[in-house]
Design a protein around this motif. Structure first.
Motif, PDB file in Angstrom:
ATOM      1  N   SER A 123      34.598  34.727  38.753  1.00  0.00           N
ATOM      2  CA  SER A 123      35.323  33.687  39.481  1.00  0.00           C
ATOM      3  C   SER A 123      35.195  32.329  38.783  1.00  0.00           C
ATOM      4  N   LYS A 124      34.105  32.161  38.021  1.00  0.00           N
ATOM      5  CA  LYS A 124      33.917  30.919  37.244  1.00  0.00           C
ATOM      6  C   LYS A 124      34.686  30.968  35.934  1.00  0.00           C
ATOM      7  N   TRP A 125      34.767  32.148  35.331  1.00  0.00           N
ATOM      8  CA  TRP A 125      35.334  32.275  33.992  1.00  0.00           C
ATOM      9  C   TRP A 125      36.858  32.347  33.977  1.00  0.00           C
ATOM     10  N   ILE A 126      37.464  32.712  35.098  1.00  0.00           N
ATOM     11  CA  ILE A 126      38.911  32.926  35.135  1.00  0.00           C
ATOM     12  C   ILE A 126      39.598  31.771  35.860  1.00  0.00           C
ATOM     13  N   GLN A 127      40.521  31.116  35.180  1.00  0.00           N
ATOM     14  CA  GLN A 127      41.301  30.058  35.804  1.00  0.00           C
ATOM     15  C   GLN A 127      42.803  30.394  35.832  1.00  0.00           C
ATOM     16  N   SER A 128      43.316  30.894  34.710  1.00  0.00           N
ATOM     17  CA  SER A 128      44.760  31.128  34.632  1.00  0.00           C
ATOM     18  C   SER A 128      45.065  32.517  34.069  1.00  0.00           C
ATOM     19  N   ASP A 131      43.601  33.875  30.816  1.00  0.00           N
ATOM     20  CA  ASP A 131      42.255  34.433  30.736  1.00  0.00           C
ATOM     21  C   ASP A 131      42.223  35.942  31.005  1.00  0.00           C
ATOM     22  N   LYS A 246      40.341  34.466  41.165  1.00  0.00           N
ATOM     23  CA  LYS A 246      41.741  34.065  41.251  1.00  0.00           C
ATOM     24  C   LYS A 246      42.242  33.554  39.907  1.00  0.00           C
ATOM     25  N   PHE A 247      43.569  33.556  39.750  1.00  0.00           N
ATOM     26  CA  PHE A 247      44.175  33.023  38.532  1.00  0.00           C
ATOM     27  C   PHE A 247      45.475  32.310  38.899  1.00  0.00           C
ATOM     28  N   ALA A 248      45.811  31.316  38.106  1.00  0.00           N
ATOM     29  CA  ALA A 248      47.095  30.620  38.263  1.00  0.00           C
ATOM     30  C   ALA A 248      48.116  31.270  37.342  1.00  0.00           C
ATOM     31  N   ASN A 252      51.996  28.188  37.810  1.00  0.00           N
ATOM     32  CA  ASN A 252      50.843  27.483  38.382  1.00  0.00           C
ATOM     33  C   ASN A 252      50.616  27.826  39.864  1.00  0.00           C
ATOM     34  N   GLU A 254      48.660  30.193  42.480  1.00  0.00           N
ATOM     35  CA  GLU A 254      47.386  30.909  42.448  1.00  0.00           C
ATOM     36  C   GLU A 254      47.497  32.280  43.138  1.00  0.00           C
TER      37      GLU A 254
END
Length: 480
Positions: A123-128, A131, A246-248, A252, A254
């Protein structure tokens, strides 16, 4: 079992459990640790695991999967985030409560499995979407309290395994990953360990806690009990939501991710021992054997020894150039007969015997471990040994396949089912899909639904238990 006993003292048929334990210990694959439920892996046992690991790593890498490392301690507060999942493991968890004489506060679990820890980090490593997919495999130990019915490699409180955890943008992509991994598992077990497996899905009752569904591969052992060889789980969004993985997307917006997890353990080694071993001990498939060929020189005096060892070294060098794992048994003070029995116990696939008379004939004697057949091989044909090892590998798989087929039957009558299950084996029987029938069969016979083979849907038959319309033909068996 006293130290004076040499060789296996029971037959595989008369006492399968004791035979298995003796093979593990006397073939020097593992030994018991001072703590109940734990074993020590000896070099030959670890070498087999390394061989499997190397094969899996190569195949994982080609599928875009990389290795990582996770710590063994997991805070209880993390485990509680997915209550249903953790409840399934809670009775087996070892807890760390103190650091020295001080209480640690939030109790720390010794990892029973790593979903909660891995997904907190994911959850910390994935933003979009950039990734993803995220595909990581971890070569870990896991700890689960198996104190009562322990057996080396099959059921221990600590075990070696790999566990993979992947994250995807779509359900379709995640489900494809589940099947890719199951295929990798199946091919590796059949090609490296020469053990046939059947693949399919677990029932709702038997699936991995927290998964949407679990795919599995199962094998039947010579004593008629089933062994789960590996599993690959589609987790859906069951973990991404509580752990906020989660990812965007490209707009953009989510979304919660789609996830899989999968793993095999060193119980694969236990399966290999049971399927291929015989009354003399271990029988190793050449592809995973730490030593593929052993040379036993035979001589009576120093003059004969020098002549024999000159030829032994030539053969050894020749085979090493062909990347054969070879060992020369030059131990002093032991008879050739003792050495033959010792290497048969350890399961080395091919033994070469050579003495002065063989040199005069310009040939060696080769002995295949799996059939114990002996034959002569001319010096000019030493180059054939790699292909002989390949033949041994193929023959072992074919033999195991026949054994599996002989241990598999189809039954539609419940009274017949109850009678046949006492003898063990895989039983294909129609099932209505209802939990109550599954539970009643387990309660009355001790047999689980091991798996529902892919494409086994059936509406033309009646449930083995309630005689209502069946929906599939699962494989039932008692298991380890």
């Amino acid at each position: 079992m006293s130290k004076e006993e040499v060789g296996i003292t029971v037959t595989k048929n008369e006492d399968f459990s004791e035979w298995y334990t003796q093979v593990v210990l006397k073939a020097k694959l593992a030994d018991y640790a001072p703590v109940k439920g734990l074993i020590v892996l000896r070099p030959d046992g670890y070498s087999i695991w390394e061989s499997l690991r190397s094969t899996f790593d190569s195949k994982f890498s080609k599928n875009g999967i990389r290795n990582g490392f996770l710590p063994i301690l997991i805070p209880e507060s993390l485990l509680g985030k997915e209550q249903k999942h953790f409840a399934g493991f809670n009775p087996e968890v070892f807890w760390v409560t103190h650091s020295g004489t001080n209480e640690v506060g939030d109790r720390l679990a010794l990892r029973p499995t790593s979903e909660t820890l891995a997904y907190t980090l994911y959850s910390k490593w994935i933003q979009s979407w950039r990734d993803l997919p995220l595909k990581i495999n971890f070569w870990n130990t896991a700890l689960r309290a198996e104190i009562k019915a322990t057996k080396p490699f099959l059921r221990t409180s600590e075990f070696l395994w790999q566990e993979g955890h992947t994250v995807h943008t779509t359900q379709e992509e995640a489900e494809k990953e589940v099947m890719k991994i199951l295929e990798i598992y199946k091919n590796t077990v059949e090609e490296e360990l020469a053990i046939p497996v059947i693949t399919g899905k677990k029932s709702e009752k038997e699936k991995f806690v927290g998964a949407v569904y679990t795919t599995t591969m199962e094998s039947i052992m010579p004593d008629g009990k089933a062994l789960q060889m590996g599993t690959s789980h589609f987790l859906g969004q069951n973990f991404s939501k509580p752990f906020e993985v989660k990812f965007a997307d490209k707009d953009n917006v989510e979304h919660f991710a789609w996830q899989t997890s999968w793993g095999v353990s060193w119980r694969l080694i236990g399966a290999m021992i049971m399927v291929h071993g015989d009354d003399k001990g271990l029988v190793l498939p050449p592809k995973v054997a730490p030593t593929q060929v052993v040379i036993v020189p035979i001589y009576k005096n120093d003059e004969g020894k020098e002549k024999v060892f000159e030829k032994v070294q030539e053969i050894k060098s020749n085979l090493e150039l062909q990347e054969i794992r070879i060992h020369v048994d030059d131990r002093e003070g032991l008879s050739p007969g003792f050495k033959f029995n010792d290497w048969e116990l350890k399961g080395v696939p091919l033994r070469i015997e050579i003495g002065p008379k063989d040199i005069e004939k310009e040939s060696i004697v080769i002995a295949k471990r799996h059939t114990r057949e002996k034959s002569s091989l001319n010096f000019s044909k030493i180059e054939k040994i790699p292909s002989i090892l390949d033949e041994i590998q193929d023959e072992m798989f074919k033999s195991a396949k026949i054994q599996s087929m002989q241990n598999t039957i189809e039954i539609a009558d419940y009274s017949d089912f109850k009678s046949k299950i006492e003898k063990g084996g895989f039983i294909n029987s129609p099932w209505c899909g209802k939990l109550e029938c599954e539970e009643k069969i387990k309660e009355e016979t001790g047999a689980d639904i091991r798996l529902i083979p892919f494409d086994s849907e059936n509406s033309d038959k009646k449930c083995i238990y309630c005689q209502q319309q069946s929906v599939s033909v699962p494989i039932f068996a008692r298991g380890y």
